[in-house]
Design a protein around this motif. Structure first.
Motif, mmCIF file in Angstrom:
data_model
loop_
_atom_site.group_PDB
_atom_site.id
_atom_site.type_symbol
_atom_site.label_atom_id
_atom_site.label_comp_id
_atom_site.label_asym_id
_atom_site.label_seq_id
_atom_site.Cartn_x
_atom_site.Cartn_y
_atom_site.Cartn_z
ATOM 1 N N ALA A 1 0.717 -1.065 0.255
ATOM 2 C CA ALA A 1 0.038 0.197 -0.004
ATOM 3 C C ALA A 1 0.897 1.476 -0.653
ATOM 4 O O ALA A 1 0.480 2.624 -0.554
ATOM 5 C CB ALA A 1 -1.148 -0.214 0.777
ATOM 6 N N ARG A 2 2.037 1.353 0.993
ATOM 7 C CA ARG A 2 2.685 2.105 0.610
ATOM 8 C C ARG A 2 3.816 3.016 -0.215
ATOM 9 O O ARG A 2 3.179 4.420 -0.679
ATOM 10 C CB ARG A 2 4.000 2.013 1.692
ATOM 11 N N GLN A 3 3.491 1.977 -1.343
ATOM 12 C CA GLN A 3 4.569 1.750 -3.182
ATOM 13 C C GLN A 3 3.205 2.095 -3.543
ATOM 14 O O GLN A 3 3.723 3.486 -4.462
ATOM 15 C CB GLN A 3 4.709 0.569 -3.017
ATOM 16 N N ILE A 4 2.351 1.818 -3.646
ATOM 17 C CA ILE A 4 1.162 2.155 -4.490
ATOM 18 C C ILE A 4 1.035 3.419 -4.148
ATOM 19 O O ILE A 4 0.540 4.558 -5.291
ATOM 20 C CB ILE A 4 0.211 1.369 -4.437
ATOM 21 N N TYR A 5 0.564 4.406 -2.963
ATOM 22 C CA TYR A 5 0.743 5.322 -2.271
ATOM 23 C C TYR A 5 0.920 6.440 -3.416
ATOM 24 O O TYR A 5 0.970 7.966 -3.327
ATOM 25 C CB TYR A 5 0.335 5.664 -1.134
ATOM 26 N N LYS A 6 2.867 6.176 -3.156
ATOM 27 C CA LYS A 6 3.556 6.762 -3.194
ATOM 28 C C LYS A 6 3.647 7.410 -4.635
ATOM 29 O O LYS A 6 4.005 8.177 -5.713
ATOM 30 C CB LYS A 6 5.079 6.256 -3.193
ATOM 31 N N LEU A 7 3.543 5.779 -5.433
ATOM 32 C CA LEU A 7 3.219 6.335 -7.148
ATOM 33 C C LEU A 7 1.884 7.039 -8.105
ATOM 34 O O LEU A 7 1.811 7.118 -8.662
ATOM 35 C CB LEU A 7 3.115 4.602 -7.764
ATOM 36 N N LEU A 8 0.940 6.792 -7.186
ATOM 37 C CA LEU A 8 0.108 7.145 -7.534
ATOM 38 C C LEU A 8 -0.428 8.787 -8.400
ATOM 39 O O LEU A 8 -1.141 9.316 -9.478
ATOM 40 C CB LEU A 8 -1.634 7.781 -6.515
ATOM 41 N N ASP A 9 0.636 9.631 -7.351
ATOM 42 C CA ASP A 9 0.890 10.808 -8.714
ATOM 43 C C ASP A 9 1.372 10.794 -9.958
ATOM 44 O O ASP A 9 0.747 12.125 -10.358
ATOM 45 C CB ASP A 9 1.718 11.436 -7.640
ATOM 46 N N GLU A 10 1.708 10.181 -10.094
ATOM 47 C CA GLU A 10 2.258 9.953 -11.430
ATOM 48 C C GLU A 10 1.212 9.560 -12.441
ATOM 49 O O GLU A 10 1.351 9.573 -13.659
ATOM 50 C CB GLU A 10 3.572 8.476 -11.820
ATOM 51 N N LEU A 11 -0.233 8.951 -12.054
ATOM 52 C CA LEU A 11 -1.202 8.024 -12.931
ATOM 53 C C LEU A 11 -1.701 9.646 -13.008
ATOM 54 O O LEU A 11 -1.871 10.877 -12.781
ATOM 55 C CB LEU A 11 -1.745 7.244 -12.569
ATOM 56 N N PRO A 12 -2.063 9.398 -14.959
ATOM 57 C CA PRO A 12 -3.105 10.100 -14.723
ATOM 58 C C PRO A 12 -4.256 10.803 -14.310
ATOM 59 O O PRO A 12 -4.958 9.723 -13.944
ATOM 60 C CB PRO A 12 -3.087 9.851 -16.858
ATOM 61 N N ASP A 13 -5.235 11.746 -14.266
ATOM 62 C CA ASP A 13 -6.253 11.966 -13.382
ATOM 63 C C ASP A 13 -7.293 10.441 -13.165
ATOM 64 O O ASP A 13 -7.629 10.074 -12.477
ATOM 65 C CB ASP A 13 -6.912 13.398 -13.699
ATOM 66 N N LEU A 14 -7.718 10.816 -14.746
ATOM 67 C CA LEU A 14 -8.205 9.623 -14.832
ATOM 68 C C LEU A 14 -8.562 8.469 -14.296
ATOM 69 O O LEU A 14 -9.368 7.275 -13.449
ATOM 70 C CB LEU A 14 -9.806 9.597 -16.572
ATOM 71 N N LEU A 15 -6.900 7.789 -14.796
ATOM 72 C CA LEU A 15 -6.313 6.227 -14.138
ATOM 73 C C LEU A 15 -6.919 6.210 -12.436
ATOM 74 O O LEU A 15 -6.730 5.271 -12.019
ATOM 75 C CB LEU A 15 -5.145 6.159 -14.718
ATOM 76 N N ARG A 16 -6.045 7.794 -11.794
ATOM 77 C CA ARG A 16 -6.217 7.588 -10.426
ATOM 78 C C ARG A 16 -6.578 7.653 -10.045
ATOM 79 O O ARG A 16 -7.212 7.069 -8.886
ATOM 80 C CB ARG A 16 -4.760 9.285 -10.679
#
Length: 203
Positions: free
Chosen positions: A138-153
């Motif tokens: 979960a911590r790694q996912i959280y760190k990477l979420l900002d890199e996703l395009p808005d709709l995918l995030r």
């Protein structure tokens, strides 16, 4: 069975209290809520301070910047104070509050037309499922979420973190239900690539 990771994600904001209710505060939460129902400014201020950090940790997963998240949080508290009479004190406060924050983030994104995009034909082609939880915590996912395009995030957050169904996501984001499934698959695939380029390089 899909694993909900909402409870595993750490608080991303260190500006205010994280929203964890200690025993002393828990004893007075009902009093704060009742005070807010009476539009008592001191109760509203205390509730705001107590749950600001928690609200920020939720809003930051949906906003592109801290400024966006702050506006989502402030709008959310305005809705809380306006609709506090609908909250049932026999139920937990946090889930009710969290839903308001998430819906506010979605409404703001839609108003800013963040989801307008040209959909390519390949978006609807069958794709192999991606088990992102097998590789990321979960911590790694959280760190990477900002890199996703808005709709995918948004689709990833709503499905994997908030527990929405694809039909509910379709209604909330005004997209086809099949598109929600496709965007979730794409989000997981991008998170895997980001993981490989970010965390694997660190090893």
């Amino acid at each position: 069975m899909k694993k909900n990771i909402a409870g595993q994600i750490p608080d991303k904001s260190n500006t205010h209290n994280s929203g964890r209710v200690n025993p002393a505060d828990e004893q007075t939460l009902d009093d704060l809520i009742n005070g807010c129902r009476e539009q008592d400014i001191h109760s509203q201020e205390r509730l705001y301070k107590q749950f600001y950090g928690y609200a920020m940790s939720v809003a930051l997963t949906y906003g592109q910047s801290k400024a966006d998240a702050v506006e989502v949080v402030n709008d959310s508290f305005m809705k809380v104070f306006k609709n506090i009479h609908t909250f049932k004190t026999s139920e937990p406060f946090k889930p009710w509050f969290r839903k308001i924050v998430v819906h506010t983030a979605i409404d703001r994104a839609r108003a800013n037309k963040k989801f307008q995009k040209e959909v390519q034909v390949e978006d609807f082609l069958p794709q192999a499922p991606v088990d992102i939880e097998a590789e990321l915590n979960a911590r790694q996912i959280y760190k990477l979420l900002d890199e996703l395009p808005d709709l995918l995030r948004f689709v990833f957050n709503m499905y994997e973190i908030e527990g929405y169904s694809h039909r509910e996501i379709s209604d909330q984001l005004d997209i086809a239900e099949s598109s929600s499934r496709t965007y979730l698959t794409r989000a997981k695939a991008q998170l895997r690539k980001l993981y490989q380029s970010t965390f694997m390089d660190e090893q």
